[in-house]
Design a protein around this motif. Structure first.
Motif, PDB file in Angstrom:
ATOM      1  N   TRP A  99     -41.723   5.896   4.838  1.00 13.40           N
ATOM      2  CA  TRP A  99     -42.847   6.822   4.780  1.00 13.40           C
ATOM      3  C   TRP A  99     -44.155   6.071   4.999  1.00 13.40           C
ATOM      4  CZ3 TRP A  99     -47.349   7.189   2.157  1.00 13.40           C
ATOM      5  CH2 TRP A  99     -48.045   8.391   2.284  1.00 13.40           C
ATOM      6  N   ALA A 100     -44.310   4.916   4.367  1.00 10.35           N
ATOM      7  CA  ALA A 100     -45.542   4.128   4.482  1.00 10.35           C
ATOM      8  C   ALA A 100     -45.774   3.684   5.920  1.00 10.35           C
ATOM      9  CB  ALA A 100     -45.493   2.920   3.548  1.00 10.35           C
ATOM     10  N   ASN A 102     -44.742   5.240   8.666  1.00  9.40           N
ATOM     11  CA  ASN A 102     -45.156   6.439   9.411  1.00  9.40           C
ATOM     12  C   ASN A 102     -46.589   6.821   9.084  1.00  9.40           C
ATOM     13  OD1 ASN A 102     -42.652   6.699  10.657  1.00  9.40           O
ATOM     14  ND2 ASN A 102     -41.849   7.986   9.039  1.00  9.40           N
ATOM     15  N   TRP A 103     -46.963   6.710   7.844  1.00 12.12           N
ATOM     16  CA  TRP A 103     -48.328   7.012   7.411  1.00 12.12           C
ATOM     17  C   TRP A 103     -49.309   6.068   8.091  1.00 12.12           C
ATOM     18  CZ3 TRP A 103     -50.798   4.115   3.100  1.00 12.12           C
ATOM     19  CH2 TRP A 103     -52.049   4.641   2.753  1.00 12.12           C
ATOM     20  N   ARG A 106     -50.151   6.996  11.564  1.00 11.58           N
ATOM     21  CA  ARG A 106     -51.019   8.163  11.715  1.00 11.58           C
ATOM     22  C   ARG A 106     -52.475   7.893  11.391  1.00 11.58           C
ATOM     23  NH1 ARG A 106     -46.581  10.193   9.125  1.00 11.58           N
ATOM     24  NH2 ARG A 106     -47.652  10.375   7.136  1.00 11.58           N
TER      25      ARG A 106
END
Length: 112
Positions: A99-100, A102-103, A106
């Motif tokens: 998740w980190a 992918n974050w 972005r």
């Protein structure tokens, strides 16, 4: 400072709940980095310190002691390594690492 363990008051909580003890333990400086580096396999104290650039020997010794008392790390013939519980904890953190990443993709690129 004592090792945060379930059933005892910890920083930020007097409830003794296991999640609060875990969050206190993992929130200590360098704890997560030590676990993350040990996920690469057993290593000596000096090798582990080198992997964690900037970590002082005294802090590493303290963190290893806490993680050993919490049964997440052990010291054997090949050096320090994760216990089965420590390895499971790191595996459960892998989705958070994904998740980190992918974050981070972005977010706008920081200006220098």
């Amino acid at each position: 400072m004592t090792t945060p363990l379930p059933g005892q008051p910890v920083r930020g909580s007097s409830s003794g709940r296991p999640i609060m003890a875990l969050l206190d333990l993992l929130g200590r400086r360098w704890s997560l980095r030590v676990l993350w580096e040990l996920n690469q396999g057993p290593t000596t104290f000096r090798e582990l310190q080198a992997r964690c650039e900037g970590l002082s020997p005294s802090v590493l010794n303290t963190r290893l002691g806490e993680l050993r008392q919490a049964l997440l790390v052990e010291n054997g013939d090949a050096g320090y390594r994760l216990t089965d519980d420590g390895a499971e904890l790191v595996r459960r953190c892998l989705p958070l690492a994904e998740w980190a990443a992918n974050w981070a993709d972005r977010l706008p690129t920081p200006e220098k």
